[in-house]
Scaffold this motif. Structure first.
Motif, PDB file in Angstrom:
ATOM      1  N   GLU A   1       0.822  -1.198   0.000  1.00 33.09           N
ATOM      2  CA  GLU A   1       0.000   0.000   0.000  1.00 33.09           C
ATOM      3  C   GLU A   1       0.862   1.257   0.000  1.00 33.09           C
ATOM      4  N   LEU A   2       0.319   2.295  -0.603  1.00 35.24           N
ATOM      5  CA  LEU A   2       1.006   3.572  -0.656  1.00 35.24           C
ATOM      6  C   LEU A   2       0.906   4.262   0.703  1.00 35.24           C
ATOM      7  N   VAL A   3       2.038   4.766   1.168  1.00 31.88           N
ATOM      8  CA  VAL A   3       2.070   5.476   2.448  1.00 31.88           C
ATOM      9  C   VAL A   3       2.148   6.976   2.221  1.00 31.88           C
ATOM     10  N   THR A   4       3.107   7.398   1.421  1.00 35.48           N
ATOM     11  CA  THR A   4       3.323   8.830   1.219  1.00 35.48           C
ATOM     12  C   THR A   4       4.180   9.063  -0.008  1.00 35.48           C
ATOM     13  N   THR A   5       4.005  10.224  -0.634  1.00 32.99           N
ATOM     14  CA  THR A   5       4.824  10.604  -1.773  1.00 32.99           C
ATOM     15  C   THR A   5       5.197  12.074  -1.677  1.00 32.99           C
ATOM     16  N   ILE A   6       6.261  12.404  -2.390  1.00 38.20           N
ATOM     17  CA  ILE A   6       6.656  13.794  -2.550  1.00 38.20           C
ATOM     18  C   ILE A   6       7.131  13.962  -3.983  1.00 38.20           C
ATOM     19  N   ASN A   7       6.682  15.042  -4.641  1.00 35.04           N
ATOM     20  CA  ASN A   7       7.090  15.219  -6.023  1.00 35.04           C
ATOM     21  C   ASN A   7       8.189  16.278  -6.139  1.00 35.04           C
ATOM     22  N   TRP A   8       8.531  16.587  -7.356  1.00 33.84           N
ATOM     23  CA  TRP A   8       9.677  17.458  -7.626  1.00 33.84           C
ATOM     24  C   TRP A   8       9.500  18.844  -7.024  1.00 33.84           C
ATOM     25  N   VAL A   9       8.253  19.327  -6.990  1.00 33.59           N
ATOM     26  CA  VAL A   9       8.043  20.669  -6.452  1.00 33.59           C
ATOM     27  C   VAL A   9       7.727  20.655  -4.962  1.00 33.59           C
ATOM     28  N   GLY A  10       7.743  19.471  -4.368  1.00 37.58           N
ATOM     29  CA  GLY A  10       7.554  19.375  -2.929  1.00 37.58           C
ATOM     30  C   GLY A  10       6.149  19.089  -2.468  1.00 37.58           C
TER      31      GLY A  10
ATOM     32  N   THR B   1       3.199  16.976  -1.304  1.00 31.76           N
ATOM     33  CA  THR B   1       3.170  15.695  -0.601  1.00 31.76           C
ATOM     34  C   THR B   1       1.773  15.102  -0.573  1.00 31.76           C
ATOM     35  N   TYR B   2       1.758  13.798  -0.394  1.00 34.13           N
ATOM     36  CA  TYR B   2       0.501  13.058  -0.230  1.00 34.13           C
ATOM     37  C   TYR B   2       0.719  12.071   0.919  1.00 34.13           C
ATOM     38  N   TYR B   3      -0.290  11.901   1.730  1.00 39.98           N
ATOM     39  CA  TYR B   3      -0.229  10.929   2.828  1.00 39.98           C
ATOM     40  C   TYR B   3      -1.488  10.083   2.841  1.00 39.98           C
ATOM     41  N   ALA B   4      -1.316   8.801   3.074  1.00 41.26           N
ATOM     42  CA  ALA B   4      -2.475   7.942   3.295  1.00 41.26           C
ATOM     43  C   ALA B   4      -3.149   8.377   4.594  1.00 41.26           C
ATOM     44  N   ASP B   5      -4.449   8.211   4.650  1.00 45.35           N
ATOM     45  CA  ASP B   5      -5.199   8.633   5.832  1.00 45.35           C
ATOM     46  C   ASP B   5      -4.662   7.975   7.102  1.00 45.35           C
ATOM     47  N   SER B   6      -4.200   6.758   6.969  1.00 45.00           N
ATOM     48  CA  SER B   6      -3.775   5.998   8.136  1.00 45.00           C
ATOM     49  C   SER B   6      -2.515   6.561   8.799  1.00 45.00           C
ATOM     50  N   VAL B   7      -1.781   7.416   8.083  1.00 45.46           N
ATOM     51  CA  VAL B   7      -0.528   7.941   8.646  1.00 45.46           C
ATOM     52  C   VAL B   7      -0.534   9.462   8.777  1.00 45.46           C
ATOM     53  N   LYS B   8      -1.581  10.117   8.326  1.00 46.06           N
ATOM     54  CA  LYS B   8      -1.648  11.578   8.405  1.00 46.06           C
ATOM     55  C   LYS B   8      -1.489  12.048   9.844  1.00 46.06           C
ATOM     56  N   GLY B   9      -0.642  13.048  10.013  1.00 48.94           N
ATOM     57  CA  GLY B   9      -0.426  13.591  11.338  1.00 48.94           C
ATOM     58  C   GLY B   9       0.632  12.846  12.138  1.00 48.94           C
ATOM     59  N   ARG B  10       1.055  11.688  11.645  1.00 52.04           N
ATOM     60  CA  ARG B  10       2.071  10.896  12.361  1.00 52.04           C
ATOM     61  C   ARG B  10       3.361  10.753  11.562  1.00 52.04           C
ATOM     62  N   PHE B  11       3.223  10.648  10.248  1.00 55.76           N
ATOM     63  CA  PHE B  11       4.389  10.452   9.385  1.00 55.76           C
ATOM     64  C   PHE B  11       4.663  11.734   8.604  1.00 55.76           C
ATOM     65  N   THR B  12       5.950  11.978   8.335  1.00 52.48           N
ATOM     66  CA  THR B  12       6.348  13.133   7.539  1.00 52.48           C
ATOM     67  C   THR B  12       7.419  12.717   6.545  1.00 52.48           C
ATOM     68  N   ILE B  13       7.172  13.033   5.273  1.00 55.83           N
ATOM     69  CA  ILE B  13       8.163  12.767   4.240  1.00 55.83           C
ATOM     70  C   ILE B  13       8.927  14.053   3.959  1.00 55.83           C
ATOM     71  N   SER B  14      10.216  13.923   3.754  1.00 56.90           N
ATOM     72  CA  SER B  14      11.042  15.077   3.424  1.00 56.90           C
ATOM     73  C   SER B  14      12.182  14.623   2.533  1.00 56.90           C
ATOM     74  N   ARG B  15      12.872  15.587   1.958  1.00 56.85           N
ATOM     75  CA  ARG B  15      13.951  15.213   1.055  1.00 56.85           C
ATOM     76  C   ARG B  15      15.118  16.172   1.220  1.00 56.85           C
ATOM     77  N   ASP B  16      16.294  15.652   0.920  1.00 53.24           N
ATOM     78  CA  ASP B  16      17.517  16.439   0.885  1.00 53.24           C
ATOM     79  C   ASP B  16      18.077  16.271  -0.519  1.00 53.24           C
ATOM     80  N   ASN B  17      17.818  17.247  -1.364  1.00 56.34           N
ATOM     81  CA  ASN B  17      18.220  17.125  -2.765  1.00 56.34           C
ATOM     82  C   ASN B  17      19.726  17.014  -2.916  1.00 56.34           C
ATOM     83  N   ALA B  18      20.457  17.674  -2.055  1.00 57.53           N
ATOM     84  CA  ALA B  18      21.923  17.637  -2.148  1.00 57.53           C
ATOM     85  C   ALA B  18      22.453  16.226  -1.895  1.00 57.53           C
TER      86      ALA B  18
END
Length: 116
Positions: A46-55, A57-74
């Motif tokens: 199952e899909l949990v979360t995504t982040i696209n090129w412009v930042g 984000t999408y979160y599955a309802d089951s993880v909203k408020g608990r999980f955070t996706i982030s990225r370090d492009n460098a």
């Protein structure tokens, strides 16, 4: 081609936190979006979360408020901060990346076990 390597899984008690990392290598400039999926025994991936090129984000309802996706492009790395973990979060977590050519890439996964 894009290669993805996950890390950071482990055993944690309910209510605890973990941070997963997904390190990308290869043709990373072609990556359009990246995300995390999970699969528990006997269940479909199952899909949990995504982040696209412009930042965006999408979160599955089951993880909203608990999980955070982030990225370090460098570092070509995406992180999944997981807080307030529940036993039902126990799964193998997979990193997935999609490129502008429509190709999809997967890591080998990292196991997260949440004990009650």
């Amino acid at each position: 081609q894009v290669q993805l390597v996950e890390s950071g899984g482990g055993l944690v008690q309910a209510g605890g936190s973990l941070r997963l990392s997904c390190a990308a290598s290869g043709s990373t400039a072609r990556i359009n979006g990246i995300g995390w999926y999970r699969q528990s025994p006997g269940k479909q991936r199952e899909l949990v979360t995504t982040i696209n090129w412009v930042g965006t984000t999408y979160y599955a309802d089951s993880v909203k408020g608990r999980f955070t996706i982030s990225r370090d492009n460098a570092k070509n790395t995406v992180y999944l901060q997981m807080n307030s973990l529940k036993p039902e979060d126990t799964a193998v977590y997979y990193c997935n990346a999609n490129d502008y050519g429509g190709m999809s890439y997967w890591g080998k996964g990292t196991l997260v076990t949440v004990s009650s």
